[in-house]
Design an enzyme around this catalytic site. Structure first.
Site, mmCIF file in Angstrom:
data_model
loop_
_atom_site.group_PDB
_atom_site.id
_atom_site.type_symbol
_atom_site.label_atom_id
_atom_site.label_comp_id
_atom_site.label_asym_id
_atom_site.label_seq_id
_atom_site.Cartn_x
_atom_site.Cartn_y
_atom_site.Cartn_z
ATOM 1 N N GLU A 1 0.966 -1.131 -0.197
ATOM 2 C CA GLU A 1 -0.040 -0.139 -0.005
ATOM 3 C C GLU A 1 0.926 1.340 -0.197
ATOM 4 O O GLU A 1 2.236 1.224 0.601
ATOM 5 C CB GLU A 1 -0.945 0.060 1.281
ATOM 6 C CG GLU A 1 -1.704 -1.155 1.381
ATOM 7 C CD GLU A 1 -2.545 -1.292 2.739
ATOM 8 O OE1 GLU A 1 -2.832 -0.247 3.449
ATOM 9 O OE2 GLU A 1 -2.715 -2.442 3.153
ATOM 10 N N GLU B 1 -10.053 5.463 2.549
ATOM 11 C CA GLU B 1 -10.336 4.625 3.709
ATOM 12 C C GLU B 1 -10.358 5.578 4.810
ATOM 13 O O GLU B 1 -9.346 6.364 5.125
ATOM 14 C CB GLU B 1 -9.467 3.448 4.015
ATOM 15 C CG GLU B 1 -9.873 2.696 5.149
ATOM 16 C CD GLU B 1 -8.510 1.839 5.669
ATOM 17 O OE1 GLU B 1 -8.693 1.207 6.495
ATOM 18 O OE2 GLU B 1 -7.325 1.675 4.786
#
Length: 369
Positions: free
Chosen positions: A171, A280
């Site tokens: 990520e 997120e």
């Protein structure tokens, strides 16, 4: 103001008083990566053998103005590592991977196969759930959303492979975590090789990622931030599987930062089978209702696009060779559209590539639970 001083023969300290960040310039061969048992005899690859080509950002300015670089640069043969502050605590949810599995409100269902990407939190993302991916790219708008204590807001790329219980993931993007100082959007990377259980961490907080650049410090404040109705700033993020050594290289704003060796992974050794882009938010619901932690700019894309909602531009994938292409048949996942939403923008695709606007305020009249 800031200082540049020599602390030892092999270490230099750079300090920014305006952000209170201290950067240690550490010998490249003494970085944390080489404490990993699988990397004891690792040979550093200083540059990838090929790169994705950078995409333009239109009228938006790239942001990689890390404050510490105003006061000097790390000497050749060293890498910059941010020094932890005594009062800094890492984000509780991401720092304790076991908690990811205690929350049962995951996205999707067993049948759609998508939940292996996501565990805890609220999401507004686009994704490809099946493929043979060798890399991903995006230009990511940088903001400074309001984040409640103990929570976090992320804007990032995910590359993952493997079953849910032992998922491998890489990520990269920016995050805001009020548990660390200074407050604001910070460049971050993350990885795990076993479903977030025992392996992996942010940035260089554990052995794994091999940094090669002396120009970029991971976990450091990005400046300036975009403003509502005002000037917009972004960062370009590339992650690419590089031949012939099969390492996952990270490139930020056209700078080769370093790589994740394939030895860190099982399912991600060769390729990713899922890729996602978007936002997120960790929602702990501490007030008995949905969090008011913001995603992106803190504004829904229905309020307006450029300068209002946050964006991703030039979204692309690598699935063969060393070149990017537009992803086809993107799927969208928005967990609570009244809280955080996402709109794919087809109108400007010819100039901006695959692009979308996303984000939101969290708790509001439209987002009550």
């Amino acid at each position: 103001m800031g200082v540049l001083e020599r602390e030892s023969l092999d270490q230099t300290k750079l300090q920014s008083y305006e952000t209170r960040e201290v950067i240690d310039c550490v010998d490249i061969y003494k970085q944390p990566a080489f404490d990993h048992p699988l990397l004891k005899n690792h040979t550093i690859q200083m540059k990838p053998s090929s790169n994705l080509k950078a995409n333009g950002s239109g009228s938006v300015e790239g942001v990689l103005n890390q404050a510490w670089r105003k006061y000097g640069e790390c000497p050749e043969g060293t890498i910059p590592i941010i020094r932890p502050q005594s009062h800094t605590s890492r984000h509780a949810i991401r720092s304790n991977p076991h908690l990811k599995w205690l929350n049962k409100s995951r996205l999707g269902s067993e049948s759609d196969g998508h939940e292996s990407l996501f565990y805890i939190g609220q999401y507004a993302v686009v994704y490809l759930n099946s493929g043979n991916f060798k890399g991903a790219h995006a230009t990511i708008n940088v903001w400074n959303p309001v984040v409640l204590d103990q929570e976090a807001s992320f804007s990032q790329i995910w590359l993952t492979a493997g079953p849910r219980e032992t998922v491998n993931t890489i990520e990269a993007g920016w995050r805001v975590d009020p548990g660390s100082s200074p407050k604001g959007a910070k460049l971050f990377i993350y990885w795990t090789g076993d479903g977030y259980w025992e392996t992996g961490c942010y940035n260089l907080e554990c052995p794994g990622f091999v940094q090669t650049s002396d120009k970029i410090a991971l976990g450091v404040l990005l400046q300036p931030f975009s403003t509502y109705g005002g000037k917009q700033y972004d960062i370009t993020v590339d992650i690419e599987k590089n031949q012939p050594l099969e390492r996952w290289w990270l490139r930020i704003q056209d700078v080769d930062v370093g790589y994740w060796p394939q030895d860190l992974f099982t399912s991600l050794k060769d390729r990713a089978d899922k890729v996602a882009w978007g936002g997120e938010v960790v929602n702990l619901g501490l007030d008995g209702r949905h969090t008011s932690t913001q995603m992106g700019s803190g504004h829904l894309p229905s309020e307006g696009f450029f300068g209002k909602a946050s964006f991703f531009r030039h979204v692309s994938i690598v699935d063969g060779g060393s070149f990017g292409r537009d992803p086809e048949n993107l799927q969208k996942r928005v967990s609570k559209p009244g809280c955080y939403d996402l709109i794919i923008n087809e109108a400007e695709r010819s100039q901006l590539g695959v692009n979308f606007y996303y984000g939101g305020p969290g708790y509001s009249a439209q987002c009550e639970k």
